[in-house]
Scaffold this motif. Structure first.
Motif, mmCIF file in Angstrom:
data_model
loop_
_atom_site.group_PDB
_atom_site.id
_atom_site.type_symbol
_atom_site.label_atom_id
_atom_site.label_comp_id
_atom_site.label_asym_id
_atom_site.label_seq_id
_atom_site.Cartn_x
_atom_site.Cartn_y
_atom_site.Cartn_z
ATOM 1 N N ASP A 115 -0.650 -8.678 -2.039
ATOM 2 C CA ASP A 115 0.583 -7.885 -1.919
ATOM 3 C C ASP A 115 0.420 -6.720 -0.955
ATOM 4 O OD1 ASP A 115 -1.181 -6.412 -3.490
ATOM 5 O OD2 ASP A 115 0.422 -5.510 -4.682
ATOM 6 N N THR A 129 3.698 -6.349 1.205
ATOM 7 C CA THR A 129 4.895 -6.116 0.395
ATOM 8 C C THR A 129 4.800 -4.863 -0.464
ATOM 9 O OG1 THR A 129 3.976 -7.555 -1.335
ATOM 10 C CG2 THR A 129 5.497 -8.560 0.260
ATOM 11 N N PRO A 169 3.424 -1.305 2.971
ATOM 12 C CA PRO A 169 4.720 -1.851 3.405
ATOM 13 C C PRO A 169 5.097 -1.469 4.833
ATOM 14 C CG PRO A 169 5.039 -0.015 1.896
ATOM 15 C CD PRO A 169 3.578 -0.341 1.868
ATOM 16 N N LYS A 195 2.067 -7.635 9.893
ATOM 17 C CA LYS A 195 1.924 -8.323 8.610
ATOM 18 C C LYS A 195 1.794 -9.828 8.864
ATOM 19 C CE LYS A 195 4.921 -4.927 6.348
ATOM 20 N NZ LYS A 195 6.185 -4.734 5.611
ATOM 21 N N TYR A 214 1.199 -13.623 6.885
ATOM 22 C CA TYR A 214 1.103 -14.410 5.650
ATOM 23 C C TYR A 214 0.321 -15.668 6.003
ATOM 24 C CZ TYR A 214 2.283 -16.497 1.163
ATOM 25 O OH TYR A 214 2.197 -17.045 -0.093
ATOM 26 N N ALA A 263 6.175 -11.218 3.035
ATOM 27 C CA ALA A 263 7.056 -10.099 3.380
ATOM 28 C C ALA A 263 8.088 -10.587 4.397
ATOM 29 C CB ALA A 263 6.240 -8.947 3.964
ATOM 30 N N GLU A 264 9.276 -10.021 4.356
ATOM 31 C CA GLU A 264 10.352 -10.466 5.246
ATOM 32 C C GLU A 264 9.968 -10.376 6.717
ATOM 33 O OE1 GLU A 264 14.024 -8.529 4.423
ATOM 34 O OE2 GLU A 264 14.166 -9.304 2.372
#
Length: 222
Positions: free
Chosen positions: A128, A131, A135, A140, A142, A192-193
């Motif tokens: 996390d 996220t 943040p 970022k 994934y 995360a978006e």
């Protein structure tokens, strides 16, 4: 200061990739998963069930986890003891997956992780980071791979060490851990978006490293 967050499921190769990139970019690498594993080891040594949340919560103030560097290698220190040689065992990883969802466990490590990012160029990997922990990270990622590929990687790793193991069981354990991590109430594992998805199933380590480095260089050039 720059920060890079790499999130993803167990066995996706986050630590291997993160260490390489951190070294090549001269960043400090922080393996947050290792910190949770250190806490899990503490609970295992005391034979505490992950279901005993009140007991675990009461013990958290007694646990002090720090990260030190020796010859460029990360060392995880649990209450003054170097536990690098213990935290990579399967039972520790499974315990960490369960106890990391407990609020007191997460709170115990969150401030330390965020403080690290204020003092140096940091690359963190975990479940996390993008996220929750960082943040506002500059980049970022994934990082993922199929459960079958992740199981085979773990199987090869254990076999090379002479540890007897079963490929099918390893994949089942990975699928269970994915479900636990993605469905926990606090800070679940998710993309995360604004994170870049990197599926390493059909990629070499070098290809993954170069993909992420190029993404960081592109971010910095803006």
């Amino acid at each position: 200061m720059y920060s890079i967050a790499i999130d993803g499921p167990a066995g996706a190769g986050k630590s291997t990739i993160a260490k390489r990139i951190a070294k090549e970019l001269s960043f400090i690498y922080v393996d947050t998963g290792a910190m949770y594993r250190a806490m899990a080891l503490y609970f295992l040594r005391r034979e505490i069930s992950p279901d005993h949340i009140e007991e675990i919560t009461a013990l958290c103030p007694q646990i002090h986890v720090t990260i030190e560097y020796e010859n460029g290698e990360q060392q995880v220190i649990l209450n003054g003891e170097n536990v690098n040689g213990y935290i990579r065992k399967e039972e520790v990883g499974n315990m960490a997956s369960k106890t990391s969802s407990i609020p007191a466990v997460r709170a115990a490590l969150l401030d330390l992780q965020r403080d690290m990012a204020k003092t140096a160029d940091i690359l963190m990997d975990g479940r996390d980071i993008g996220t929750n922990v960082l943040p506002n990270a500059d980049l970022k990622i994934y990082l993922t791979a199929s459960s079958k590929v992740r199981a085979k990687r773990r199987y090869d790793e254990l076999t090379a060490k002479g540890v007897p193991c079963d490929l099918e069981k390893i994949e089942k354990d990975i699928i269970i851990r994915d479900k636990q991590d993605m469905n926990r109430e606090i800070a679940p594992l998710k993309k995360a978006e604004d994170a870049i998805l990197v599926d390493s199933s059909d990629m070499t380590i070098d290809e993954v490293v170069e993909t992420i480095k190029k993404a960081f260089q592109k971010k910095c050039s803006k």
